[in-house]
Design a protein around this motif. Structure first.
Motif, PDB file in Angstrom:
ATOM      1  N   ALA A 107       6.050 -43.856 -11.241  1.00  0.00           N
ATOM      2  CA  ALA A 107       7.517 -43.870 -11.285  1.00  0.00           C
ATOM      3  C   ALA A 107       8.067 -45.181 -10.731  1.00  0.00           C
ATOM      4  CB  ALA A 107       8.067 -42.683 -10.497  1.00  0.00           C
ATOM      5  N   SER A 108       7.496 -45.658  -9.643  1.00  0.00           N
ATOM      6  CA  SER A 108       7.990 -46.890  -9.028  1.00  0.00           C
ATOM      7  C   SER A 108       7.742 -48.090  -9.937  1.00  0.00           C
ATOM      8  CB  SER A 108       7.310 -47.101  -7.675  1.00  0.00           C
ATOM      9  OG  SER A 108       7.551 -46.021  -6.809  1.00  0.00           O
ATOM     10  N   LEU A 109       6.555 -48.154 -10.509  1.00  0.00           N
ATOM     11  CA  LEU A 109       6.232 -49.291 -11.362  1.00  0.00           C
ATOM     12  C   LEU A 109       7.056 -49.287 -12.641  1.00  0.00           C
ATOM     13  CD1 LEU A 109       4.436 -51.759 -11.446  1.00  0.00           C
ATOM     14  CD2 LEU A 109       2.681 -50.387 -12.585  1.00  0.00           C
ATOM     15  N   MET A 110       7.254 -48.116 -13.243  1.00  0.00           N
ATOM     16  CA  MET A 110       8.072 -48.037 -14.450  1.00  0.00           C
ATOM     17  C   MET A 110       9.530 -48.386 -14.146  1.00  0.00           C
ATOM     18  SD  MET A 110       5.927 -47.358 -16.823  1.00  0.00           S
ATOM     19  CE  MET A 110       7.054 -47.031 -18.163  1.00  0.00           C
ATOM     20  N   THR A 111      10.012 -47.973 -12.986  1.00  0.00           N
ATOM     21  CA  THR A 111      11.383 -48.327 -12.604  1.00  0.00           C
ATOM     22  C   THR A 111      11.522 -49.833 -12.460  1.00  0.00           C
ATOM     23  OG1 THR A 111      11.661 -46.215 -11.455  1.00  0.00           O
ATOM     24  CG2 THR A 111      13.201 -47.966 -10.891  1.00  0.00           C
ATOM     25  N   TYR A 112      10.533 -50.467 -11.848  1.00  0.00           N
ATOM     26  CA  TYR A 112      10.589 -51.922 -11.696  1.00  0.00           C
ATOM     27  C   TYR A 112      10.538 -52.614 -13.051  1.00  0.00           C
ATOM     28  CZ  TYR A 112       9.208 -56.685 -10.646  1.00  0.00           C
ATOM     29  OH  TYR A 112       9.143 -58.053 -10.608  1.00  0.00           O
ATOM     30  N   GLN A 113       9.729 -52.102 -13.968  1.00  0.00           N
ATOM     31  CA  GLN A 113       9.577 -52.740 -15.275  1.00  0.00           C
ATOM     32  C   GLN A 113      10.909 -52.835 -16.012  1.00  0.00           C
ATOM     33  OE1 GLN A 113       6.799 -53.986 -16.927  1.00  0.00           O
ATOM     34  NE2 GLN A 113       5.536 -53.747 -15.114  1.00  0.00           N
ATOM     35  N   PHE A 114      11.766 -51.814 -15.850  1.00  0.00           N
ATOM     36  CA  PHE A 114      13.002 -51.777 -16.626  1.00  0.00           C
ATOM     37  C   PHE A 114      14.246 -52.137 -15.812  1.00  0.00           C
ATOM     38  CE2 PHE A 114      10.113 -48.882 -18.881  1.00  0.00           C
ATOM     39  CZ  PHE A 114      10.150 -49.469 -20.138  1.00  0.00           C
ATOM     40  N   PHE A 117      -4.412 -45.521 -18.720  1.00  0.00           N
ATOM     41  CA  PHE A 117      -3.084 -45.895 -18.240  1.00  0.00           C
ATOM     42  C   PHE A 117      -2.980 -45.725 -16.727  1.00  0.00           C
ATOM     43  CE2 PHE A 117       1.135 -44.214 -17.049  1.00  0.00           C
ATOM     44  CZ  PHE A 117       1.895 -45.350 -17.264  1.00  0.00           C
ATOM     45  N   THR A 118      -3.430 -44.591 -16.212  1.00  0.00           N
ATOM     46  CA  THR A 118      -3.357 -44.334 -14.774  1.00  0.00           C
ATOM     47  C   THR A 118      -4.187 -45.336 -13.987  1.00  0.00           C
ATOM     48  OG1 THR A 118      -3.067 -41.978 -15.245  1.00  0.00           O
ATOM     49  CG2 THR A 118      -3.668 -42.573 -13.009  1.00  0.00           C
ATOM     50  N   SER A 119      -5.363 -45.670 -14.499  1.00  0.00           N
ATOM     51  CA  SER A 119      -6.213 -46.647 -13.818  1.00  0.00           C
ATOM     52  C   SER A 119      -5.556 -48.020 -13.788  1.00  0.00           C
ATOM     53  CB  SER A 119      -7.575 -46.725 -14.507  1.00  0.00           C
ATOM     54  OG  SER A 119      -8.222 -45.465 -14.507  1.00  0.00           O
ATOM     55  N   ALA A 120      -4.938 -48.399 -14.899  1.00  0.00           N
ATOM     56  CA  ALA A 120      -4.256 -49.696 -14.939  1.00  0.00           C
ATOM     57  C   ALA A 120      -3.082 -49.722 -13.971  1.00  0.00           C
ATOM     58  CB  ALA A 120      -3.788 -49.991 -16.366  1.00  0.00           C
ATOM     59  N   VAL A 121      -2.325 -48.625 -13.908  1.00  0.00           N
ATOM     60  CA  VAL A 121      -1.203 -48.554 -12.974  1.00  0.00           C
ATOM     61  C   VAL A 121      -1.681 -48.712 -11.540  1.00  0.00           C
ATOM     62  CG1 VAL A 121       0.519 -46.979 -11.995  1.00  0.00           C
ATOM     63  CG2 VAL A 121       0.332 -47.241 -14.461  1.00  0.00           C
ATOM     64  N   LEU A 137       9.031 -39.890 -20.916  1.00  0.00           N
ATOM     65  CA  LEU A 137       7.764 -39.491 -21.528  1.00  0.00           C
ATOM     66  C   LEU A 137       6.592 -39.701 -20.571  1.00  0.00           C
ATOM     67  CD1 LEU A 137       8.212 -40.862 -25.168  1.00  0.00           C
ATOM     68  CD2 LEU A 137       8.334 -38.491 -24.400  1.00  0.00           C
ATOM     69  N   ILE A 138       6.597 -40.843 -19.869  1.00  0.00           N
ATOM     70  CA  ILE A 138       5.527 -41.096 -18.898  1.00  0.00           C
ATOM     71  C   ILE A 138       5.628 -40.105 -17.737  1.00  0.00           C
ATOM     72  CG2 ILE A 138       4.563 -42.790 -17.314  1.00  0.00           C
ATOM     73  CD1 ILE A 138       4.075 -43.371 -20.270  1.00  0.00           C
ATOM     74  N   TYR A 190       6.635 -47.599  -1.350  1.00  0.00           N
ATOM     75  CA  TYR A 190       6.874 -47.608  -2.798  1.00  0.00           C
ATOM     76  C   TYR A 190       8.142 -48.368  -3.166  1.00  0.00           C
ATOM     77  CZ  TYR A 190       3.114 -44.432  -4.125  1.00  0.00           C
ATOM     78  OH  TYR A 190       1.881 -43.882  -4.378  1.00  0.00           O
ATOM     79  N   SER A 191       9.117 -48.429  -2.272  1.00  0.00           N
ATOM     80  CA  SER A 191      10.328 -49.188  -2.577  1.00  0.00           C
ATOM     81  C   SER A 191      10.015 -50.662  -2.769  1.00  0.00           C
ATOM     82  CB  SER A 191      11.366 -48.994  -1.469  1.00  0.00           C
ATOM     83  OG  SER A 191      10.826 -49.363  -0.212  1.00  0.00           O
ATOM     84  N   GLY A 192       8.945 -51.149  -2.122  1.00  0.00           N
ATOM     85  CA  GLY A 192       8.526 -52.526  -2.355  1.00  0.00           C
ATOM     86  C   GLY A 192       8.003 -52.742  -3.759  1.00  0.00           C
ATOM     87  N   VAL A 193       7.373 -51.711  -4.363  1.00  0.00           N
ATOM     88  CA  VAL A 193       6.912 -51.813  -5.746  1.00  0.00           C
ATOM     89  C   VAL A 193       8.094 -51.948  -6.689  1.00  0.00           C
ATOM     90  CG1 VAL A 193       5.609 -50.646  -7.565  1.00  0.00           C
ATOM     91  CG2 VAL A 193       4.857 -50.472  -5.192  1.00  0.00           C
ATOM     92  N   VAL A 194       9.178 -51.242  -6.387  1.00  0.00           N
ATOM     93  CA  VAL A 194      10.374 -51.276  -7.237  1.00  0.00           C
ATOM     94  C   VAL A 194      11.164 -52.563  -7.020  1.00  0.00           C
ATOM     95  CG1 VAL A 194      12.390 -49.925  -7.965  1.00  0.00           C
ATOM     96  CG2 VAL A 194      10.427 -48.783  -7.000  1.00  0.00           C
ATOM     97  N   GLY A 195      10.871 -53.271  -5.927  1.00  0.00           N
ATOM     98  CA  GLY A 195      11.628 -54.475  -5.614  1.00  0.00           C
ATOM     99  C   GLY A 195      12.936 -54.194  -4.925  1.00  0.00           C
TER     100      GLY A 195
END
Length: 677
Positions: free
Chosen positions: A154-161, A203-207, A373-374, A115-120
């Motif tokens: 959580a990992s994807l949202m962290t990467y987004q911001f 949303f979950t499916s897209a993630v 919220l997510i 998962y750390s790879g998802v966060v970059g």
């Protein structure tokens, strides 16, 4: 059951023997609590005064009641759930939690690295955020099956911001933890109810698909640029000429192997009734289940040994994880600034500009609100999956998740939430209490202390395969057919959430989907169902009965006003509005009703409000409106039989009514008129 009392019998024009009571039965009261409305004018007005006094007293005692509740043992056990189950903890519970904790711990380690790879971020940050939260969850969690750690959302949202900056990732974790505590203080756990099931599924499916896409670059060995689903695929297709064949074969082979082991873990031998199986059948079934549960650790161990052997012989074709610092991270406050770092053109490292604390917060932007919220939505869905019908205290879950993330940030960990896959393994492994989280955290601590020198030999394609095989089952295609059969319009917000989250940046996609879903709700609220009937009394007095099915609020009141005016303009008959189901109103509705009453009065046509609840009547007190109210059948018959619209006998205050002054029709200080028997 309708609130019109069976005291006077009406009949339709075409069916004189038809009882009016049956007509009022046609309105459903499902999900609405109806009180006894056989009230006289004195009782109704007394209810208004009692309501006002109760509201005044509640405002005075609210603060004192909250302060006293904080000091009660019941509140302490509620906010520190370990006090409820620890005194009853026994050896059997300890053994079940130990087995479950060790089993989940073997899953957490490879998933944390992946998962750390998802966060970059470097792989160790996934483990840094996987142990302190578990320790906190032992104390504060209300759901024994839930585990906390890195998740796809959580990992994807962290990467987004955070955009791959470990400083911003840790600061985001720290600040969102405090925001969750504030949400708990103000009891905002109900916000999850504003996100419908279709939107959550989309949303979950897209993630899940976005996470799979983010890991394909490690399997294919190509570049992947962009922030959205389409941008990444376009980038990878453009670089497909640089594909790494060895990594691709290893990655896709591990995905197939993991899916096969997952299916194997669901098999069993012997009779379906477990009590009828003999000893070796039970042993084999336990072994099969353990192989299925520990599939991630098994594949990582096997491929790591293979990579070590190839690396020792100088023939390693795989891209490896690389160096991971040994030992636990240092306890420290989250970084409040970013020091500028020079780049290295030879190594392809871009320079890092410095940022102050305010610049870091500005770069995180509205992620400080979106991420909690997510996270609330994800945690609620996991808790509901294992609640077994029990009540879920979302305020306590907000406290647990907030404190856990604050603790994570003090050890350089990034955002963690409750994970459905890990929690399912925890449940299947026989966890008895939240103590299993303690053993999960200890497994991660031991791995960081003694095994990091071996982690560097884990192929990146294997970690990507673990992630893909885990999140692919979060694509919730199975709900489409049941939703199509039950209510097809619910597919619209679900599909919209799915498409917008794939095409647009994730945070914008979910906001668009939620906004569109709320518009659906507002549209339905603005179009209440209205039942119109023409009835007449035994004396031959005809009237129009209008029954709206919901409360009077600003989205729907104009629609109701139009319906009433259209019905009234086509006839000179009196209009009776059955207010049985009008249990709330607002100022906008009061103004519209006042205008409607004036329209009827201007053309000398009666309009009567039957059974308007005292709590709604009080909303009209601030307006100069004259409403004719009836609370029983006799009063309604009397009002329909009377001639003229003006009341010569009216009173100005509640006090005069209480003294019994005046006739049946009275008015309050807001000139509301009440017809009574």
């Amino acid at each position: 059951m309708s609130t019109l009392e069976n005291e006077v019998t009406f009949r339709k024009r075409t069916e004189l023997s038809q009882n009016l009571e049956a007509q009022f039965h046609s309105s459903s009261t499902e999900f609405i609590l109806i009180t006894d409305h056989r009230t006289s004018k004195h009782k109704s007005l007394e209810q208004l005064e009692a309501t006002k006094e109760a509201n005044d007293q509640s405002n005075d005692t609210c603060c004192s009641r909250q302060c006293s509740n904080l000091c009660r043992m019941k509140t302490l056990k509620k906010r520190l759930p370990i006090l409820g189950w620890l005194p009853k903890y026994n050896r059997s519970d300890a053994f079940g939690d130990l087995i479950a904790g060790l089993t989940v711990g073997l899953t957490v380690i490879p998933q944390g690295l992946a998962y750390s790879g998802v966060v970059g971020l470097p792989p160790q940050y996934g483990l840094y955020g996987s142990f302190m939260g578990c320790f906190v969850y032992v104390l504060l969690s209300t759901c024994k099956d839930c585990t906390i750690g890195s998740t796809a959302v959580a990992s994807l949202m962290t990467y987004q911001f955070a955009q791959g900056s470990w400083q911003r990732s840790v600061l985001l974790t720290f600040l969102t933890g405090f925001i969750e505590l504030l949400m708990a203080v103000f009891r905002l756990g109900y916000l999850v109810e504003f996100v419908s099931g279709p939107v959550s599924a989309g949303f979950t499916s897209a993630v899940a698909l976005i996470v799979c896409t983010s890991q394909m670059k490690y399997i294919l060995g190509v570049n992947s640029d962009g922030v959205s689903f389409l941008q990444r695929w376009i980038s990878m297709i453009g670089d497909i000429g640089h594909i790494r064949v060895a990594d691709s074969c290893l990655g896709f082979g591990c995905v197939a192997l993991l899916l096969a082991m997952r299916a194997l873990g669901r098999l069993s031998i012997g009779p379906k009734d477990a009590t009828q199986r003999n000893g070796w059948q039970r042993a084999v079934n336990h072994l099969i289940r353990f192989v299925g549960i520990s599939r991630n650790a098994t594949v990582v161990l096997a491929t790591t040994v293979l990579a070590m052997q190839l690396e020792a012989g100088g023939r390693n074709p795989f891209l490896l994880t690389g160096y991971i610092p040994p030992g636990l991270p240092t306890l420290a406050l989250p970084p409040l600034s970013i020091e500028p770092q020079p780049g290295n053109a030879t190594a392809g490292i871009a320079p890092v500009p410095g940022e102050t604390f305010l610049e870091m917060v500005n770069n995180l932007g509205y992620g400080l609100l979106i991420v909690p919220l997510i996270a609330l939505l994800e945690n609620a869905s996991v808790c509901k999956a294992f609640a077994k019908g029990k009540h879920i205290d979302m305020t306590q879950e907000l406290i647990a998740t907030g404190v856990a993330n604050i603790a994570n940030s003090l050890f350089s960990g990034y955002r963690s939430n409750s994970g459905l896959a890990r929690s399912a393994i925890n449940n299947a492994s026989g966890c008895r209490t939240s103590m299993s989280n303690l053993y999960i955290g200890l497994v991660v601590v031991l791995a960081l202390s003694f095994l990091t020198e071996y982690f560097c030999f884990i192929p990146r394609a294997v970690l990507a395969a673990i992630l893909i095989s885990a999140v692919i089952f979060q694509v919730q295609y199975q709900i489409v057919i049941p939703m199509w059969r039950s209510k097809r319009s619910d597919l619209v917000p679900g599909v919209l959430a799915f498409v917008t989250c794939l095409v647009l940046p994730l945070e914008i996609g979910i906001l668009v989907a939620i906004a569109a879903n709320q518009l659906f709700i507002l549209y339905h609220a603005a179009r209440p169902k209205v039942l119109l009937e023409q009835l007449e009394t035994e004396q031959g007095i005809q009237f129009i009965k209008i029954t709206p099915d919901r409360c009077l609020i600003f989205p729907s009141v104009e629609f109701l006003r139009t319906m009433v005016l259209k019905s009234g303009s086509r006839t000179t008959l009196p209009i009776v509005i059955d207010c049985t189901y009008i249990y709330a109103a607002d100022f906008t509705a009061a103004k519209v009703i006042s205008s409607m009453v004036d329209d009827f009065r201007s053309r000398q046509q009666k309009i009567i409000f039957f059974n308007l609840k005292p709590s709604v009547v009080s909303i009209f007190e601030g307006l100069n409106t004259r409403l004719v109210l009836c609370y029983n059948m006799h009063a309604l018959s009397q009002e329909l039989s009377s001639t003229g619209l003006d009341r010569s006998h009216s009173l100005d205050t509640l006090e005069e009514v209480a003294r019994g002054v005046g006739p049946d029709c009275v008015s309050t200080a807001s000139t509301i008129c009440l017809a009574s028997s």
